[in-house]
Scaffold this motif. Structure first.
Motif, short mmCIF file in Angstrom:
data_model
loop_
_atom_site.label_atom_id
_atom_site.label_comp_id
_atom_site.label_asym_id
_atom_site.label_seq_id
_atom_site.Cartn_x
_atom_site.Cartn_y
_atom_site.Cartn_z
N LEU A 114 28.81 14.42 32.09
CA LEU A 114 29.16 15.60 32.55
C LEU A 114 30.54 15.59 33.51
O LEU A 114 30.98 14.50 34.03
N VAL A 115 31.50 16.81 33.06
CA VAL A 115 32.48 16.87 34.04
C VAL A 115 32.37 18.25 34.66
O VAL A 115 31.75 19.21 34.12
N VAL A 116 32.93 18.47 36.07
CA VAL A 116 32.96 19.68 36.53
C VAL A 116 34.31 20.10 36.89
O VAL A 116 35.04 19.25 37.27
N ILE A 117 34.78 21.28 36.61
CA ILE A 117 36.10 22.03 36.77
C ILE A 117 35.87 23.03 37.92
O ILE A 117 35.34 24.01 37.51
N VAL A 118 36.64 22.86 38.90
CA VAL A 118 36.34 23.73 40.18
C VAL A 118 37.68 24.57 40.41
O VAL A 118 38.71 23.80 41.14
N SER A 119 37.80 25.75 40.43
CA SER A 119 38.85 26.40 40.88
C SER A 119 38.65 26.76 42.29
O SER A 119 37.73 27.61 42.62
N VAL A 120 39.44 26.50 43.11
CA VAL A 120 39.37 26.96 44.61
C VAL A 120 40.38 27.79 45.02
O VAL A 120 41.60 27.78 44.50
N PHE A 121 39.87 28.93 45.83
CA PHE A 121 40.87 29.78 46.61
C PHE A 121 41.14 29.37 47.82
O PHE A 121 40.39 29.26 48.65
N ILE A 122 42.63 29.16 48.20
CA ILE A 122 42.93 28.70 49.63
C ILE A 122 43.78 29.58 50.02
O ILE A 122 45.07 29.74 49.49
N HIS A 123 43.41 30.65 50.99
CA HIS A 123 44.29 31.55 51.54
C HIS A 123 45.38 30.93 52.29
O HIS A 123 45.39 29.95 52.92
N PRO A 124 46.59 31.36 52.11
CA PRO A 124 47.79 31.01 52.66
C PRO A 124 48.02 30.91 54.16
O PRO A 124 48.42 30.02 54.85
N GLU A 125 47.17 31.75 54.90
CA GLU A 125 46.95 31.79 56.26
C GLU A 125 45.60 31.18 56.59
O GLU A 125 45.41 31.44 57.93
N ALA A 126 45.10 30.39 55.94
CA ALA A 126 43.70 29.70 56.23
C ALA A 126 44.27 28.95 57.55
O ALA A 126 45.10 28.12 57.30
N GLU A 159 37.88 36.40 55.64
CA GLU A 159 39.38 36.00 55.69
C GLU A 159 39.77 35.42 57.02
O GLU A 159 39.23 35.93 57.78
N PRO A 160 40.87 34.62 57.15
CA PRO A 160 41.34 34.14 56.01
C PRO A 160 40.92 32.60 55.40
O PRO A 160 41.33 32.11 54.65
N ASN A 161 39.93 32.40 55.92
CA ASN A 161 39.20 30.89 55.57
C ASN A 161 37.99 31.08 54.49
O ASN A 161 37.53 30.20 54.21
N LEU A 162 37.93 32.13 54.03
CA LEU A 162 36.77 32.42 53.01
C LEU A 162 37.21 31.42 51.80
O LEU A 162 38.14 31.09 51.46
N ALA A 163 35.98 31.15 50.93
CA ALA A 163 36.04 30.35 49.81
C ALA A 163 35.49 31.33 48.65
O ALA A 163 34.67 31.95 48.65
N HIS A 164 36.24 31.28 47.51
CA HIS A 164 36.14 31.41 46.48
C HIS A 164 36.04 30.66 45.35
O HIS A 164 37.15 30.20 44.98
N ILE A 165 34.89 30.17 44.74
CA ILE A 165 34.74 29.42 43.77
C ILE A 165 34.38 29.95 42.39
O ILE A 165 33.64 30.65 42.14
#
Length: 405
Positions: A107-119, A12-18
């Motif tokens: 194929l298609v890829v759907i990627v949900s990304v977490f972007i911390h508001p304080e990144a 945190e705060p720049n972590l990536a959760h995919i």
């Protein structure tokens, strides 16, 4: 094809959760892809993933923010380092053959990304999201984790937000410290003095609970969120209700008296299963624990062979220790505890008889140095680390190894 992958990289705060899904255009993944583009939700508008303007990734990739895009600063993070990193990770996965090149158009890829508001670090956002996307894609395509891996790992570590707490006793023997004295401040002080160990169980004793009520569990939990705490209710009736009460208070296990009706014991065992806690059957004053267990359709998780304090003072010996192997086979978790005057001198005998949990009360609670005394017991059980191990890993008796992909 319908593949699912997940990965967490960075801090945190720049972590990536995919979280991502890979599937055919003409399948459910393709339909979800089109629906997301045509019906975007406010604040979570999906965007086509591009390596740079006019160069979208292949397979076609959709970036879906998990956190609301509040302003242009947030938009810059999503449309800048995160979009670029995810797109490049998809392209590199094709180049390396993780995603077959001949299927890239199908194929298609759907990627949900977490972007911390304080990144605040674009370089870290790019690096972490690239690494997490690559890892999630590989996991998805290779089916990681399989069911066996999940079952193997589920009790070894914890969620990064929840912590490392686990409610499974997978590596006996354990030392269970019985807090029987009805003096809450004394017991809370004892909790603070216990060493950190994965091989300790805390028992809120019957006298303590009778005086202060079930909320004493909550007070003990405040002292150690990760502790494995048992509520020794010695339930004689309404087993399902008292198991639920113990679970609601934060206990990891509830003790039911073996003198209770068979229906009471079985209802407690079923409710404990439903609540995700252990049902412990206390055999205090039970003549033949084996006969009792044979009558039960729903077995307890643990059986405690218990010689009471009054029995101990009267000179009564431990009974049924010879039946421990048979009793163990009739419990859900294959665990047997022994209680009543256990000392360092009798630990070897108890473990040799097959006991998995050694319940100790006064020998530790009345000690002038409970921490040192607890360590002595752990050492006698073979669960204390050497000095070199302590220097390497810290003063914890069992290090939880988590073997991620």
């Amino acid at each position: 094809m319908f593949k699912v992958g997940e990965a967490l990289v960075g801090d945190e705060p720049n972590l990536a959760h995919i979280d991502l899904v890979i599937g055919e255009k003409d399948g459910p993944a393709g339909q979800a892809f089109l629906n997301s583009l045509s019906k975007p939700s406010q604040g979570h508008t999906p965007l086509l993933s591009v390596i740079r303007p006019d160069l979208p990734a292949k397979p076609s990739t959709l970036l879906v923010p998990k956190v609301t895009i509040r302003d242009m600063e947030d938009a810059d993070k999503a449309f800048g380092p995160v979009q670029e990193a995810v797109s490049r990770a998809v392209a590199d996965s094709v180049e390396e053959g993780v995603i077959p090149k001949e299927q890239a158009e199908e194929l298609v890829v759907i990627v949900s990304v977490f972007i911390h508001p304080e990144a605040d670090d674009f370089q870290k956002l790019s690096r972490f999201n690239y690494g997490a996307t690559r890892l999630a894609i590989r996991r998805a395509m290779e089916g990681f984790p399989d069911v066996d891996k999940v079952l193997e790992e589920k009790d070894k570590g914890g969620h990064p937000i929840m912590g490392t707490r686990t409610v499974k006793l997978r590596n006996p023997p354990y030392l269970q410290i019985a807090m029987d004295k009805p003096a809450i401040e004394q017991q809370l002080n004892l909790m603070e003095q216990l060493p950190e160990s994965d091989h300790l169980i805390v028992e809120a004793g019957t006298p303590l609970i009778k005086k202060y009520g079930i909320k004493v569990i909550e007070e003990l939990r405040k002292k150690d969120e990760d502790a494995f705490i048992i509520a020794d209710l010695k339930t004689l009736d309404t087993g399902h209700l008292e198991a639920e009460i113990a679970a609601d208070a934060g206990a990891d296990g509830v003790v039911i008296s073996g003198l209770a009706d068979v229906n009471t014991i079985e209802k407690a065992a079923r409710e404990a299963d439903k609540c995700g806690i252990y049902c412990i059957l206390d055999t205090l004053n039970v003549e033949n624990p084996v006969d009792l267990l044979e009558k039960l359709e729903d077995k307890p998780h643990i059986v405690e062979l218990h010689r009471g304090i009054d029995e101990e003072y009267a000179g009564k010996e431990h009974s049924a220790w010879g039946d421990i192997p048979a009793i163990k086979e009739m419990t859900k978790e294959k665990l047997v505890a022994v209680a009543g005057g256990i000392t360092q001198e009798t630990i070897g005998e108890a473990i040799g008889a097959g006991a998995n949990i050694l319940v100790v009360g006064r020998a530790i609670a009345n000690s002038k140095d409970p921490e040192s005394k607890t360590r002595d017991f752990l050492e006698s059980m073979g669960k204390a680390w050497s000095e070199s191990e302590k220097e390497k890993f810290g003063d914890i008796e069992q290090f939880r190894w988590r073997t991620d992909f």
